[in-house]
Design a protein around this motif. Structure first.
Motif, short mmCIF file in Angstrom:
data_model
loop_
_atom_site.label_atom_id
_atom_site.label_comp_id
_atom_site.label_asym_id
_atom_site.label_seq_id
_atom_site.Cartn_x
_atom_site.Cartn_y
_atom_site.Cartn_z
N ILE A 1 0.89 -1.30 -0.26
CA ILE A 1 0.02 0.13 -0.01
C ILE A 1 1.11 1.56 0.10
CG2 ILE A 1 -0.18 0.72 2.32
CD1 ILE A 1 -3.19 1.31 1.95
N GLY A 2 0.07 2.29 -0.16
CA GLY A 2 0.70 3.38 -0.85
C GLY A 2 0.32 4.68 -1.08
N ASN A 3 0.83 5.65 -1.32
CA ASN A 3 0.02 7.08 -1.97
C ASN A 3 0.64 7.08 -3.34
OD1 ASN A 3 2.83 7.34 -2.41
ND2 ASN A 3 1.85 9.78 -1.45
N ARG A 4 1.29 5.81 -4.14
CA ARG A 4 1.33 6.01 -5.22
C ARG A 4 1.08 4.69 -6.07
NH1 ARG A 4 7.94 6.97 -6.72
NH2 ARG A 4 7.68 9.11 -5.87
N TYR A 5 0.07 3.61 -5.45
CA TYR A 5 -0.53 3.24 -5.15
C TYR A 5 -2.35 3.37 -5.60
CZ TYR A 5 3.40 0.33 -5.09
OH TYR A 5 4.82 -0.05 -4.45
N PRO A 6 -3.20 2.33 -6.46
CA PRO A 6 -4.34 2.19 -6.77
C PRO A 6 -5.47 3.12 -5.75
CG PRO A 6 -3.21 1.45 -8.69
CD PRO A 6 -1.99 1.22 -7.58
N PHE A 7 -6.27 3.78 -5.69
CA PHE A 7 -6.55 3.65 -4.14
C PHE A 7 -8.04 2.75 -4.29
CE2 PHE A 7 -10.37 5.14 -1.98
CZ PHE A 7 -9.94 5.77 -1.36
N ARG A 8 -8.01 2.10 -5.92
CA ARG A 8 -9.32 2.02 -5.23
C ARG A 8 -8.67 0.32 -5.82
NH1 ARG A 8 -14.42 2.84 -8.39
NH2 ARG A 8 -14.23 5.07 -8.48
N GLN A 9 -7.81 -0.21 -4.77
CA GLN A 9 -7.11 -1.93 -4.51
C GLN A 9 -6.65 -1.48 -3.34
OE1 GLN A 9 -3.96 -2.31 -7.18
NE2 GLN A 9 -4.79 -2.19 -9.70
N ARG A 10 -6.92 -1.03 -2.63
CA ARG A 10 -6.87 -0.63 -1.40
C ARG A 10 -7.67 -1.74 -1.04
NH1 ARG A 10 -4.95 5.25 1.44
NH2 ARG A 10 -3.78 5.99 -0.59
N GLU A 11 -7.20 -2.38 0.09
CA GLU A 11 -8.47 -3.02 0.90
C GLU A 11 -9.13 -2.88 2.16
OE1 GLU A 11 -5.78 -5.69 4.57
OE2 GLU A 11 -5.15 -5.92 1.91
N ARG A 12 -8.74 -1.82 2.31
CA ARG A 12 -9.55 -1.18 3.44
C ARG A 12 -9.57 0.48 2.26
NH1 ARG A 12 -7.46 2.07 7.25
NH2 ARG A 12 -9.28 1.21 9.03
N ALA A 13 -10.98 0.23 2.53
CA ALA A 13 -11.38 1.16 1.57
C ALA A 13 -11.79 3.04 2.45
CB ALA A 13 -12.57 1.89 1.17
N ARG A 14 -10.10 3.16 2.81
CA ARG A 14 -10.24 4.85 3.99
C ARG A 14 -9.16 5.10 2.84
NH1 ARG A 14 -13.86 2.50 5.50
NH2 ARG A 14 -14.77 2.08 7.56
N PHE A 15 -8.91 6.53 3.40
CA PHE A 15 -7.81 7.53 2.63
C PHE A 15 -6.91 7.39 3.60
CE2 PHE A 15 -11.87 10.03 2.03
CZ PHE A 15 -11.74 10.19 0.94
N SER A 16 -6.42 6.81 5.12
CA SER A 16 -5.71 7.11 5.95
C SER A 16 -4.79 5.06 4.95
CB SER A 16 -5.98 6.29 7.56
OG SER A 16 -7.10 5.42 7.10
N LEU A 17 -3.70 4.99 5.34
CA LEU A 17 -3.05 3.49 4.84
C LEU A 17 -3.03 2.64 6.12
CD1 LEU A 17 0.26 5.04 3.84
CD2 LEU A 17 -2.02 4.86 2.40
N GLY A 18 -3.53 1.45 5.81
CA GLY A 18 -2.96 0.16 6.99
C GLY A 18 -3.24 -1.23 5.81
#
Length: 424
Positions: free
Chosen positions: A123-140
């Protein structure tokens, strides 16, 4: 004609903003109940070359660190080992990571039944937001922790200064922190937009360059606050992986640039020494240099260089404030108090990054620091401009009265001339 520009309109707006700022500041300083952190221990390993693997790191001893870690800009890769205990209910745990502008965080967790069969997620701010397992603006990351606990490894790489907070929380606690973060963001954007709208309205009325530059600075700082807290993350897609990160960096560079232009305009009526004014003319040229460095790939150099420029700039502002040679509005003494106060506030935040003792006393997150800094600086700048706008309106009103008196006198003289002609 001038009733629409009456001073009480500005005063009322400033009172509304200051009341709102006091409310938000009280909210920011009120510390929430501490979330129960399930991390038993944290150790840090620096990978200077960036070549270590998880197999190398798993057999190395690390340096014990606390829940908050401030390193600054570095080309190194950092590994953090987290020993996490099981939650009181269930097995689900959220590895909650701040801030949101870290470029790359890779999680390694042991596979079931095979402690060396590492599963990996990123995860990170250079990875697509839609692919985050947590649909949040924070990282985790969402993980399942065994009843006897588990060990997780985070591989962290970023070009921005690293001020890391890594916690293991129960899902409800993580959601609570996310909701509180959203509320703080709403307060921040609302407050800054009030100041921005006031500045734009004031500029349209009086066309004062200093007010226009303040509006530009407010716009840059507001957008930076939105970007730095992760709320531009939806712009990061598979086609635009660097867009949010680039915008964050550009706005960070723009803050120092716009503040230099704005403060230079503030100092002009006080006639500081020409040599110091020349310095205020030259310092803004660091912006295109640092921006070019970032575009060419020297990201860490640009970000670190801008942090240094910001520190030098505020020291320089204090020096200029004590060299002013003429009075203006507001008084020189008030201007000096203002710049010294802002420098002290910033210095405390800067020192907190390098001192654990100061950090524990200040006890503010990066988001809280951003909001407090923006409200304090923006509010004090607005009060300075408000007093200057009041003076300009008074002068305009007096000039209008003088013009009306001259016109009336001219009309009387013309009438007398006509009367003399008739009598002659």
């Amino acid at each position: 004609m001038y009733r629409g520009l009456a001073v009480p309109t500005f005063g009322n707006r400033m009172k509304i903003f200051l009341s709102f700022a006091v409310l938000v500041t009280g909210f920011m300083l009120a510390q929430p109940s501490a979330a129960r952190d399930l991390v038993v221990s944290r150790t840090l390993i620096e990978d200077v070359s960036g070549t270590l693997t998880i197999a190398d790191v798993a057999h190395r001893e690390g340096k014990p660190v606390g829940p908050s870690l401030s390193i600054g800009s570095s080309e190194s890769v950092y590994w953090m080992r987290l020993e996490v205990q099981a939650p009181a209910h269930g097995s689900q745990v959220v590895l909650f990571i701040r801030p949101s502008f870290i470029n790359d965080i890779r999680l390694y967790e042991a596979g079931p039944g095979d402690p060396m069969g590492w599963k990996t997620r990123v995860i990170g701010n250079r990875y697509p937001f839609r692919q985050r397992e947590r649909a949040r603006f924070s990282l985790g990351f969402d993980v399942n922790t065994a009843s006897h606990g588990a060990t997780y490894y985070l591989r962290i790489k970023t070009v921005s200064p690293l001020d890391l907070q890594a916690q293991a929380l129960e899902p409800a606690e993580a959601d609570r922190l996310d909701h509180r973060r959203d509320l703080v963001e709403v307060f921040f954007v609302t407050s800054m937009m009030l100041l921005l709208l006031w500045a734009v309205h004031s500029y349209l009325l009086a066309r004062q360059p200093v007010v226009g530059l303040f509006a530009l600075h407010q716009a840059a700082y507001t957008l930076f606050g939105i970007a730095a807290t992760g709320y531009l993350a939806p712009l990061t897609t598979t086609r635009t992986p660097y867009l949010a990160d680039w915008l964050n960096a550009f706005l960070y560079l723009a803050i120092s640039f716009t503040s230099l232009l704005f403060c230079r305009q503030i100092f002009k009526p006080y006639r500081p020494p020409p040599l110091l004014m020349r310095g205020l003319t030259l310092l803004p040229f660091t912006f295109p240099i640092l921006l070019a460095a970032y575009v060419l790939g020297y990201n860490a150099f640009a970000i670190t260089g801008n942090a240094i420029v910001i520190r030098i700039t505020w020291i320089y502002f204090v020096v200029v404030a004590f060299s002013l040679r003429e009075e203006s509005t507001p008084k020189r003494r008030l201007l000096q108090i203002f710049f010294v106060s802002i420098f002290i506030i910033n210095a405390v935040f800067w020192l907190a990054k390098g001192s654990d003792w100061i950090a524990t006393k200040v006890n503010l997150t990066a988001v809280q620091t951003l909001v407090m800094d923006g409200l304090v600086i923006g509010g004090l700048f607005a009060m300075i401009l408000h007093s200057r706008a009041r003076l300009a309106l008074r002068e305009a009103h007096v000039a209008a009265l003088d013009l009306a008196m001259v016109q009336k006198k001219f009309e009387v003289e013309q009438e007398l001339k006509k009367q003399y002609k008739v009598e002659a």
